[in-house]
Write a protein that holds these residues in place. Structure first.
Motif, PDB file in Angstrom:
ATOM      1  N   LYS A 102      32.974 -59.444 -18.729  1.00 38.67           N
ATOM      2  CA  LYS A 102      31.906 -58.774 -19.467  1.00 38.67           C
ATOM      3  C   LYS A 102      31.675 -57.400 -18.846  1.00 38.67           C
ATOM      4  CE  LYS A 102      29.506 -63.074 -20.736  1.00 38.67           C
ATOM      5  NZ  LYS A 102      30.598 -63.960 -20.274  1.00 38.67           N
ATOM      6  N   ILE A 103      31.680 -56.382 -19.700  1.00 42.87           N
ATOM      7  CA  ILE A 103      31.498 -55.001 -19.263  1.00 42.87           C
ATOM      8  C   ILE A 103      30.213 -54.467 -19.860  1.00 42.87           C
ATOM      9  CG2 ILE A 103      32.573 -52.734 -19.052  1.00 42.87           C
ATOM     10  CD1 ILE A 103      34.334 -55.039 -18.003  1.00 42.87           C
ATOM     11  N   PHE A 104      29.360 -53.880 -19.036  1.00 36.48           N
ATOM     12  CA  PHE A 104      28.115 -53.276 -19.524  1.00 36.48           C
ATOM     13  C   PHE A 104      28.141 -51.782 -19.247  1.00 36.48           C
ATOM     14  CE2 PHE A 104      23.973 -51.433 -18.843  1.00 36.48           C
ATOM     15  CZ  PHE A 104      23.258 -51.864 -19.947  1.00 36.48           C
ATOM     16  N   VAL A 105      27.786 -50.995 -20.259  1.00 34.30           N
ATOM     17  CA  VAL A 105      27.697 -49.543 -20.127  1.00 34.30           C
ATOM     18  C   VAL A 105      26.353 -49.091 -20.693  1.00 34.30           C
ATOM     19  CG1 VAL A 105      28.768 -47.325 -20.609  1.00 34.30           C
ATOM     20  CG2 VAL A 105      30.194 -49.384 -20.467  1.00 34.30           C
ATOM     21  N   GLY A 106      25.653 -48.247 -19.958  1.00 30.10           N
ATOM     22  CA  GLY A 106      24.362 -47.787 -20.468  1.00 30.10           C
ATOM     23  C   GLY A 106      23.763 -46.705 -19.602  1.00 30.10           C
ATOM     24  N   ASN A 107      22.484 -46.422 -19.860  1.00 29.21           N
ATOM     25  CA  ASN A 107      21.768 -45.352 -19.174  1.00 29.21           C
ATOM     26  C   ASN A 107      20.430 -45.856 -18.659  1.00 29.21           C
ATOM     27  OD1 ASN A 107      23.755 -44.039 -20.983  1.00 29.21           O
ATOM     28  ND2 ASN A 107      22.781 -42.143 -20.344  1.00 29.21           N
ATOM     29  N   ALA A 108      19.909 -45.179 -17.649  1.00 32.00           N
ATOM     30  CA  ALA A 108      18.556 -45.442 -17.186  1.00 32.00           C
ATOM     31  C   ALA A 108      17.557 -44.763 -18.124  1.00 32.00           C
ATOM     32  CB  ALA A 108      18.390 -44.947 -15.753  1.00 32.00           C
ATOM     33  N   ASP A 126      13.032 -54.154 -21.778  1.00 32.67           N
ATOM     34  CA  ASP A 126      12.206 -55.198 -22.390  1.00 32.67           C
ATOM     35  C   ASP A 126      12.335 -56.535 -21.674  1.00 32.67           C
ATOM     36  OD1 ASP A 126      14.779 -55.842 -23.062  1.00 32.67           O
ATOM     37  OD2 ASP A 126      14.417 -56.045 -25.217  1.00 32.67           O
ATOM     38  N   GLY A 127      12.956 -56.527 -20.511  1.00 33.26           N
ATOM     39  CA  GLY A 127      13.127 -57.753 -19.743  1.00 33.26           C
ATOM     40  C   GLY A 127      14.414 -58.511 -20.047  1.00 33.26           C
ATOM     41  N   THR A 128      15.152 -58.070 -21.060  1.00 35.52           N
ATOM     42  CA  THR A 128      16.429 -58.707 -21.384  1.00 35.52           C
ATOM     43  C   THR A 128      17.380 -58.613 -20.199  1.00 35.52           C
ATOM     44  OG1 THR A 128      16.214 -58.153 -23.724  1.00 35.52           O
ATOM     45  CG2 THR A 128      18.426 -58.680 -22.929  1.00 35.52           C
ATOM     46  N   GLU A 129      18.069 -59.710 -19.903  1.00 37.63           N
ATOM     47  CA  GLU A 129      19.060 -59.732 -18.838  1.00 37.63           C
ATOM     48  C   GLU A 129      20.443 -59.861 -19.456  1.00 37.63           C
ATOM     49  OE1 GLU A 129      17.945 -62.898 -16.216  1.00 37.63           O
ATOM     50  OE2 GLU A 129      16.364 -61.724 -15.255  1.00 37.63           O
ATOM     51  N   VAL A 130      21.309 -58.955 -19.110  1.00 35.86           N
ATOM     52  CA  VAL A 130      22.669 -58.960 -19.635  1.00 35.86           C
ATOM     53  C   VAL A 130      23.627 -59.235 -18.478  1.00 35.86           C
ATOM     54  CG1 VAL A 130      24.447 -57.659 -20.856  1.00 35.86           C
ATOM     55  CG2 VAL A 130      22.033 -57.293 -21.417  1.00 35.86           C
ATOM     56  N   TYR A 131      24.293 -60.359 -18.534  1.00 35.34           N
ATOM     57  CA  TYR A 131      25.248 -60.693 -17.486  1.00 35.34           C
ATOM     58  C   TYR A 131      26.515 -59.870 -17.663  1.00 35.34           C
ATOM     59  CZ  TYR A 131      22.238 -64.462 -15.975  1.00 35.34           C
ATOM     60  OH  TYR A 131      21.169 -65.167 -15.481  1.00 35.34           O
ATOM     61  N   ALA A 132      27.000 -59.305 -16.569  1.00 33.12           N
ATOM     62  CA  ALA A 132      28.173 -58.435 -16.648  1.00 33.12           C
ATOM     63  C   ALA A 132      28.924 -58.443 -15.326  1.00 33.12           C
ATOM     64  CB  ALA A 132      27.761 -57.005 -17.007  1.00 33.12           C
ATOM     65  N   ASP A 133      30.243 -58.427 -15.422  1.00 31.68           N
ATOM     66  CA  ASP A 133      31.089 -58.365 -14.237  1.00 31.68           C
ATOM     67  C   ASP A 133      31.274 -56.921 -13.767  1.00 31.68           C
ATOM     68  OD1 ASP A 133      32.032 -61.289 -14.268  1.00 31.68           O
ATOM     69  OD2 ASP A 133      32.554 -60.597 -16.287  1.00 31.68           O
ATOM     70  N   VAL A 134      31.309 -55.999 -14.731  1.00 32.26           N
ATOM     71  CA  VAL A 134      31.462 -54.578 -14.431  1.00 32.26           C
ATOM     72  C   VAL A 134      30.313 -53.835 -15.095  1.00 32.26           C
ATOM     73  CG1 VAL A 134      32.924 -52.538 -14.635  1.00 32.26           C
ATOM     74  CG2 VAL A 134      33.976 -54.793 -14.330  1.00 32.26           C
ATOM     75  N   LYS A 135      29.632 -52.999 -14.307  1.00 35.86           N
ATOM     76  CA  LYS A 135      28.465 -52.285 -14.815  1.00 35.86           C
ATOM     77  C   LYS A 135      28.626 -50.799 -14.500  1.00 35.86           C
ATOM     78  CE  LYS A 135      26.600 -55.152 -12.072  1.00 35.86           C
ATOM     79  NZ  LYS A 135      27.650 -56.196 -12.028  1.00 35.86           N
ATOM     80  N   LYS A 137      21.507 -55.944 -10.896  1.00 37.50           N
ATOM     81  CA  LYS A 137      21.704 -57.014  -9.916  1.00 37.50           C
ATOM     82  C   LYS A 137      23.193 -57.304  -9.817  1.00 37.50           C
ATOM     83  CE  LYS A 137      17.090 -58.949 -10.493  1.00 37.50           C
ATOM     84  NZ  LYS A 137      16.259 -60.170 -10.670  1.00 37.50           N
ATOM     85  N   LYS A 138      23.555 -58.134  -8.878  1.00 37.23           N
ATOM     86  CA  LYS A 138      24.975 -58.357  -8.593  1.00 37.23           C
ATOM     87  C   LYS A 138      25.746 -58.815  -9.816  1.00 37.23           C
ATOM     88  CE  LYS A 138      28.087 -60.629  -5.327  1.00 37.23           C
ATOM     89  NZ  LYS A 138      28.182 -61.526  -4.149  1.00 37.23           N
ATOM     90  N   ASP A 139      25.131 -59.653 -10.643  1.00 37.04           N
ATOM     91  CA  ASP A 139      25.859 -60.229 -11.777  1.00 37.04           C
ATOM     92  C   ASP A 139      25.251 -59.883 -13.133  1.00 37.04           C
ATOM     93  OD1 ASP A 139      23.543 -61.668 -11.422  1.00 37.04           O
ATOM     94  OD2 ASP A 139      24.460 -63.640 -11.760  1.00 37.04           O
ATOM     95  N   LYS A 140      24.271 -58.941 -13.162  1.00 36.91           N
ATOM     96  CA  LYS A 140      23.623 -58.634 -14.438  1.00 36.91           C
ATOM     97  C   LYS A 140      22.831 -57.339 -14.339  1.00 36.91           C
ATOM     98  CE  LYS A 140      19.758 -61.636 -13.122  1.00 36.91           C
ATOM     99  NZ  LYS A 140      19.036 -62.898 -13.429  1.00 36.91           N
ATOM    100  N   VAL A 141      22.386 -56.874 -15.492  1.00 39.36           N
ATOM    101  CA  VAL A 141      21.452 -55.750 -15.553  1.00 39.36           C
ATOM    102  C   VAL A 141      20.179 -56.229 -16.237  1.00 39.36           C
ATOM    103  CG1 VAL A 141      23.201 -53.943 -15.560  1.00 39.36           C
ATOM    104  CG2 VAL A 141      22.463 -54.925 -17.718  1.00 39.36           C
ATOM    105  N   VAL A 142      19.064 -55.653 -15.818  1.00 37.70           N
ATOM    106  CA  VAL A 142      17.777 -55.961 -16.423  1.00 37.70           C
ATOM    107  C   VAL A 142      17.346 -54.750 -17.232  1.00 37.70           C
ATOM    108  CG1 VAL A 142      15.391 -56.649 -16.028  1.00 37.70           C
ATOM    109  CG2 VAL A 142      17.198 -57.440 -14.468  1.00 37.70           C
TER     110      VAL A 142
END
Length: 381
Positions: free
Chosen positions: A143-149, A231-240, A223-228
């Motif tokens: 799982k790959i997550f890409v985004g912005n602060a 809105d509190g949603t947690e997205v699990y990702a191996d690469v962020k 976090k090590k295995d996810k991004v918060v």
């Protein structure tokens, strides 16, 4: 008369080139942390080996000293507005006019993001090289997550990283892959523009590529295995991979210049912050929310036009900033253009394999000229 330029990126070098083009008697000095400059808008193609690191870099000190511009490699430690001086790690330098082009504080803002050590920042060379390694080591089900602060005014690179990540994993035959792209706008991709058809067309393209768009979301914590998300949603990702909130660098913020949303307040379109001080590019507020290399160069063109009018009675055109984004996507690419002035509005969005070729050619021209390109496809004001 002495003009001092802080920074040797797109805006800083454009200022130096343009002043020297129209005046040989103005003393021009650049103060920059390093003489090695990289054209980082092409960095996404490092992920696919379409460009090499050495293709992106040049010696700015060598290029500018050939034009009679003094180049000092030093850290800027303090900007002393009342005495017209800049304190650096190599001593204190005086100025008659100051051009601040120190960027948007990427590294210092990224370090403020909780858990940043678990993510890559797709802006620096190290960030892209680390991301590349991770993508080529990704395994089945990755799982790959890409985004912005929050309030990060540069989403274009995130769009490209999401597309290229999908391409790499697809070409590697990685099964059950998931690519997430968080967009700050609830409209999705290019949601900052006031044209729903642009977002609709872009969203459909990304979704066709198998990218899951998380609309109206930004990263609050990693976090090590996810991004918060916000809105509190947690997205699990191996690469962020994440771009931070931007602002004027701390050394600029503490100078006493007036700020708006942590960027230097300037008069538009001249980018004048004080009578003899200009703030440019990612350090300053702009005509459009997006912070891009093109916007930085346009801010520099406008500042020099204002400066030369004041000191030399030379009249040059000023330009609107707008948005021009060429998206590299692996085996495909796309382009968005949005420009407007008092007479016209230009909006264009398309996808096709040839646009990345234009980007590669333009990038090579930027490197070969040390960012001395006068045509930015911008509308005059």
């Amino acid at each position: 008369m002495k003009a001092v330029i802080l920074g040797s990126g797109y805006a800083g070098l454009t200022v130096a080139h343009r002043i020297r083009e129209y005046s040989k008697d103005i003393e021009v000095q650049i103060i920059s942390k390093s003489k090695l400059v990289r054209e980082n808008t092409i960095f996404p193609l490092l992920l696919t080996d379409e460009v090499k690191v050495e293709d992106t870099e040049f010696d700015a000190k060598e290029a500018m000293e050939k034009k009679g511009v003094n180049f000092v490699e030093a850290d800027v430690e303090d900007i002393l507005l009342e005495s017209n001086e800049v304190k650096t790690s190599k001593g204190t330098f005086d100025y008659d006019y100051l051009f601040i082009a120190l960027g948007g504080g990427y590294e210092e803002n990224f370090e403020k993001l909780p858990g940043h050590e678990f993510a890559f920042m797709h802006h620096t060379l190290d960030g892209f090289l680390g991301l590349k390694k991770a993508l080529y080591e990704a395994e089945e089900g990755s799982k790959i997550f890409v985004g912005n602060a929050a309030a990060s005014p540069i989403e274009g690179p995130s769009y490209q990283v999401a597309l290229i990540s999908e391409y790499i994993l697809r070409k590697r035959g990685i099964k059950d892959r998931e690519i997430y792209l968080a967009t700050q706008s609830p409209k999705g991709v290019f949601g900052i523009l006031p044209f729903d058809w642009v977002s609709d067309k872009a969203n459909k393209y990304f979704e066709k590529r198998g990218i899951k768009i998380l609309r109206g979301k930004y990263v609050k914590e990693v976090k090590k295995d996810k991004v918060v998300l916000n809105d509190g949603t947690e997205v699990y990702a191996d690469v962020k991979s994440i771009l931070p909130t931007l602002s004027a660098p701390e050394v600029v913020k503490k100078s006493g210049l007036e700020l708006v949303n942590n960027f230097v307040k300037v008069e538009l379109p001249s980018f004048k912050a004080r009578k003899n001080v200009y703030a440019l590019g990612d350090s300053a507020m702009g005509m459009v929310p997006a912070k891009t290399a093109r916007s930085a160069m346009v801010s520099a063109e406008n500042a020099v036009a204002s400066f030369l009018k004041d000191v030399k009675d030379i009249y040059l055109p000023m330009y609107s900033q707008g948005v021009l984004c060429i998206m590299e996507g692996g085996d495909d690419s796309g382009i968005l253009r949005f420009d407007k002035n008092s007479k016209e509005v230009k909006v264009f969005l398309d996808f096709g394999k040839n646009y990345v070729l234009f980007k590669k050619i333009y990038s090579k021209m930027l490197v070969n000229s040390a960012f001395n390109l006068k045509y930015h496809a911008s509308l005059t004001i």
